[in-house]
Write a protein that holds these residues in place. Structure first.
Motif, PDB file in Angstrom:
ATOM      1  N   LEU A 152      27.417  27.908 -19.596  1.00  0.00           N
ATOM      2  CA  LEU A 152      26.467  27.116 -18.812  1.00  0.00           C
ATOM      3  C   LEU A 152      25.409  26.403 -19.637  1.00  0.00           C
ATOM      4  O   LEU A 152      24.976  25.319 -19.273  1.00  0.00           O
ATOM      5  N   GLY A 153      24.936  27.030 -20.682  1.00  0.00           N
ATOM      6  CA  GLY A 153      23.840  26.430 -21.427  1.00  0.00           C
ATOM      7  C   GLY A 153      23.107  27.472 -22.241  1.00  0.00           C
ATOM      8  O   GLY A 153      23.701  28.437 -22.709  1.00  0.00           O
ATOM      9  N   LYS A 154      21.785  27.281 -22.346  1.00  0.00           N
ATOM     10  CA  LYS A 154      21.007  28.164 -23.211  1.00  0.00           C
ATOM     11  C   LYS A 154      19.562  28.257 -22.739  1.00  0.00           C
ATOM     12  O   LYS A 154      19.093  27.448 -21.950  1.00  0.00           O
ATOM     13  N   VAL A 155      18.901  29.262 -23.272  1.00  0.00           N
ATOM     14  CA  VAL A 155      17.469  29.436 -23.045  1.00  0.00           C
ATOM     15  C   VAL A 155      16.760  28.726 -24.190  1.00  0.00           C
ATOM     16  O   VAL A 155      17.131  28.884 -25.361  1.00  0.00           O
ATOM     17  N   VAL A 156      15.754  27.923 -23.835  1.00  0.00           N
ATOM     18  CA  VAL A 156      15.016  27.119 -24.820  1.00  0.00           C
ATOM     19  C   VAL A 156      13.510  27.272 -24.568  1.00  0.00           C
ATOM     20  O   VAL A 156      13.103  27.721 -23.492  1.00  0.00           O
ATOM     21  N   PRO A 157      12.680  26.879 -25.539  1.00  0.00           N
ATOM     22  CA  PRO A 157      11.233  26.908 -25.289  1.00  0.00           C
ATOM     23  C   PRO A 157      10.890  26.025 -24.084  1.00  0.00           C
ATOM     24  O   PRO A 157      11.500  24.977 -23.874  1.00  0.00           O
TER      25      PRO A 157
END
Length: 171
Positions: A152-157
């Motif tokens: 799905l994606g990623k965790v980012v700031p």
């Protein structure tokens, strides 16, 4: 962020489903929908997928950072609940094929796509937040179990939000 598929609408957004299908379209539960290959009622009443058989072994074997059941509130309300204050979730809307039931609801109700992702699971029933150092092992485990999953994606700031990208959301 890894996503596990839903079995359909689950229990999300049935007030909107009722408004679209029965009020706006004038359908009944017995209406045959060729794109579904069954009646509207059969499609809407598909039992909700349960996730313990898939998720419990993951919890026991890996250090998952979080799990999100995509229920009413969809991607925008549910995912941020588990994020730290200084993080966002970037989700690529092209990572999976949105099931036809959601495409038809959007079409029949002329519902903006952002609202569709706010109200419904759009084919992703559970999101796993996996440490990058364990991501390959988690993927391998899911594959070995014959489990379908989506990257799905990623965790980012960020600021505790879900940012949808790709598909109807652009880049």
């Amino acid at each position: 962020l890894l996503g596990l598929p839903s079995s359909g609408v689950h229990s999300n957004g049935f007030s909107l489903v009722r408004k679209i299908c029965f009020e706006a379209m004038g359908y009944t539960m017995d209406t045959e929908v060729p794109e579904f290959g069954c009646t509207l009622g059969e499609k809407l009443l598909t039992p909700t997928r349960l996730y313990p058989k898939t998720c419990l072994p993951l919890i026991e074997k890996f250090d998952l950072h979080g799990m999100v059941h995509i229920t009413g509130g969809g991607f925008y309300d549910n995912i941020p609940r588990i994020l730290p204050e200084d993080c966002d979730a970037e989700v690529n809307a092209e990572a999976w094929e949105v099931p036809v039931v959601f495409k038809k609801l959007q079409e029949w109700g002329n519902v903006p796509w952002a609202e569709m992702y706010r109200t419904f699971n759009m084919g992703v029933g559970m999101v796993l937040v996996v440490d990058p150092s364990e991501a390959d092992a988690v993927r391998a485990h899911l594959k070995a179990e014959g489990e379908t999953f989506y990257e799905l994606g990623k965790v980012v700031p960020g600021h505790k939000e879900t940012i949808m990208k790709g598909g109807v959301f652009g880049a």
